[in-house]
Design an enzyme around this catalytic site. Structure first.
Site, PDB file in Angstrom:
ATOM      1  N   ARG A  57       0.826  -1.216   0.000  1.00  0.00           N
ATOM      2  CA  ARG A  57       0.000   0.000   0.000  1.00  0.00           C
ATOM      3  C   ARG A  57       0.859   1.265   0.000  1.00  0.00           C
ATOM      4  O   ARG A  57       0.534   2.247   0.654  1.00  0.00           O
ATOM      5  CB  ARG A  57      -0.928   0.003   1.204  1.00  0.00           C
ATOM      6  N   CYS A  58       1.915   1.222  -0.742  1.00  0.00           N
ATOM      7  CA  CYS A  58       2.856   2.340  -0.821  1.00  0.00           C
ATOM      8  C   CYS A  58       2.727   3.002  -2.193  1.00  0.00           C
ATOM      9  O   CYS A  58       2.389   2.341  -3.172  1.00  0.00           O
ATOM     10  CB  CYS A  58       4.276   1.801  -0.613  1.00  0.00           C
ATOM     11  N   GLY A  59       3.031   4.259  -2.269  1.00  0.00           N
ATOM     12  CA  GLY A  59       3.019   4.953  -3.546  1.00  0.00           C
ATOM     13  C   GLY A  59       4.046   4.401  -4.520  1.00  0.00           C
ATOM     14  O   GLY A  59       3.940   4.630  -5.722  1.00  0.00           O
ATOM     15  N   THR A  61       4.629   1.084  -4.791  1.00  0.00           N
ATOM     16  CA  THR A  61       4.322  -0.337  -4.983  1.00  0.00           C
ATOM     17  C   THR A  61       4.450  -0.773  -6.439  1.00  0.00           C
ATOM     18  O   THR A  61       4.798  -1.914  -6.719  1.00  0.00           O
ATOM     19  CB  THR A  61       2.921  -0.669  -4.422  1.00  0.00           C
TER      20      THR A  61
END
Length: 181
Positions: A57-59, A61
């Protein structure tokens, strides 16, 4: 005075990397795999290894896709990619099973992935403590998708912040150099 301070900091950062006293190598470490198996880095002796902390859920990803391409294009040349899921930055809430399913179904990941692991702080995995001790602050992940390149000699060759994509020429240049060593 300002120039002296900048020069001092620059020299200190170079010397801390060049003159690191490696009492261990990356190949002395192991991770628990996402399937409950053991990822023993000694198995990858004489290979170039990219260790990257990951999160679903990371920018950043989307870099999973580049990591898979890197693995696909370079594994026969002696490169290993190891993904290390972490919730240290509150972006990987899933269980190991959920993480594995996400990686395989969303990005077709087939490179080794560890179980969810701490990568910062006093409870960091021993590999990350070792990298910090021997390479300095740039080995400490500041965010997800921080990359550590281990050379064939088992030492940290370079580190890259999250913003550097695995497909960038800056990154692949180091990979190519290390594979030639």
């Amino acid at each position: 005075m300002k120039k002296f301070l900048i020069l001092f900091i620059f020299m200190f950062s170079i010397f801390s990397k060049v003159y690191a006293q490696y009492d261990q190598l990356a190949t002395n470490f192991e991770f628990n795999g996402i399937d409950g198996d053991l990822i023993n880095i000694s198995k990858y002796k004489d290979k170039v290894i990219v260790v990257v902390n990951v999160a679903s859920r990371c920018g950043f990803t989307g870099q999973y896709e580049d990591l898979q391409k890197l693995w696909t294009n370079y594994k026969d040349k002696g490169l290993v990619v190891i993904g290390v899921p972490t919730d240290n930055f509150k972006q990987e809430p899933g269980t190991n099973k959920e993480i594995k399913e996400f990686c395989e179904t969303t990005f077709g990941i087939d490179f080794p992935i560890t179980e969810k692991t701490n990568v910062i702080g006093k409870n960091s995995h021993p590999f990350y403590l070792w990298a910090k001790k021997n390479y300095g602050r740039s080995a400490i992940p500041k965010w997800n998708f921080h990359k550590i390149i281990i050379g064939k000699d088992g030492k940290v060759a370079d580190t890259f912040a999250s913003i550097t994509k695995p497909s960038s020429s800056k990154f692949t240049k180091i990979i190519d150099q290390e594979l030639k060593n």
